[in-house]
Write an enzyme that holds these catalytic residues in place. Structure first.
Site: not given
Length: 352
Positions: A305-307
């Protein structure tokens, strides 16, 4: 490569400021008994309680661990910087300890081109236990120094100059538990200057704990982009007393909630694992498919999700539309889940 960000070095310098909780990820493939013992659930993120403190040394003793620079916002900052390949495009602010872990993280992110501006606290650098099982992940964060970030650091002349130079801002919801004052200062600046302010729901507990939800709702009118996943979207709906659990409908409803800067409409972006990404804006909902990946190629979902956010923001900074931003986000997430932790190849193969 024509139109690539590499040609826009000067324009992109310092364009994105990310603020959050820098944590050293202690990552390991674990077993179900370990998860049960420490009351950890897959695809969830929690803050460590006193009962979890002995878990960290046990994890190091029992399993083969990897140490990776982490923290949700720092992951997104590193990925956006990697995608852009324009040194110094992304700045990152957060609090670490005056220790080897903090030094190690700074070296890692600086080498990747991020302008790292840590506040150094007397407490030890924060850590996050990342338990991986069957490719899925669970997170348990011991914030430590990360929890001690103060508004006074942001207000220091050299730090506020970084904020003023930026045109885009991103903070994960996790930062809500640490420094609401810093969030609001940046949010108000962005609205006043017609800059782009973005946040992430990050985890169900942000909405389930009343003081955290209150801070989220205070910041929401300032958000030009809000990210999250399907579980967080449904938790938001539940805490608002909405009957619907339909992710597209929830995204649309949030996008239409009151906004401070009327010059920009709000875009709500919800990822759904292997299912299509939901994007709601101006009363419309669009779905963007993710890149299919065979189960055998999935290493772990930590940082996916961060990526996605990092990839999305890298294109947003270059003026791209939602479809292009999602294409970049999905590329970055697909790349990350085929590796251990939030790590990446030296250069991306993404076509800007």
């Amino acid at each position: 490569m024509p139109g690539s960000p590499i040609e826009k070095h000067e324009e992109l310098a310092g364009a994105l400021l990310c603020m959050g909780n820098p944590l050293l990820d202690i990552s390991a493939v674990v077993d179900q008994p370990f998860l049960d013992k420490w009351d950890l659930k897959m695809n969830n993120a929690i803050l460590a309680e006193d009962k979890h403190i002995p878990m960290y040394p046990e994890m190091v003793e029992k399993f083969e661990v990897e140490y990776v620079a982490g923290g949700a916002t720092q992951n997104s900052a590193r990925v956006a910087q990697w995608m852009l390949q324009a040194p110094g495009a992304v700045s990152y602010i957060g609090s670490v300890g005056k220790d080897a872990y903090g030094k190690q993280m700074k070296e890692c992110a600086t080498k990747e081109g991020v302008n790292v501006q840590y506040y150094e606290d007397d407490a030890p650098t924060g850590t996050c236990a990342v338990g991986v099982l069957d490719g899925e992940r669970t997170l348990c964060a011991n914030l430590s120094a990360a929890n001690n970030y103060k508004l006074s650091d942001l207000e220091a002349t050299e730090k506020w100059a970084i904020a003023e130079k930026a045109k885009f801002y991103y903070m994960a919801g996790f930062f809500i538990t640490v420094c609401p004052e810093a969030i609001m200062k940046v949010a108000e600046h962005a609205a006043a200057e017609n800059k782009v302010f973005t946040m992430n729901l990050s985890a169900p507990f942000i909405m389930q704990v009343p003081p955290f939800k209150a801070t989220l709702m205070n910041a929401l009118p300032y958000m030009d982009f809000l990210f999250g996943n399907e579980t967080e979207a449904q938790t938001f709906a539940e805490t608002e007393g909405w009957e619907t659990r339909d992710v597209s409908e929830i995204a649309k409803k949030i996008s239409e909630m009151p906004k401070t800067n009327a010059k920009r409409s709000r875009t709500v972006v919800f990822t759904q694992g292997a299912d299509a990404t939901v994007v709601a804006k101006d009363g419309q909902v669009a779905l963007y498919p993710v890149i299919a990946l065979a189960k055998k190629d999935l290493v772990d979902t930590n940082g996916a999700g961060d990526a996605f956010v990092g990839g999305f923001l890298s294109k947003l900074m270059c003026g791209a539309d939602d479809a292009e931003c999602c294409r970049a986000g999905n590329y970055a997430a697909n790349h990350i889940i085929q590796r251990s932790g939030c790590t990446f190849a030296e250069t991306p193969t993404f076509e800007f």
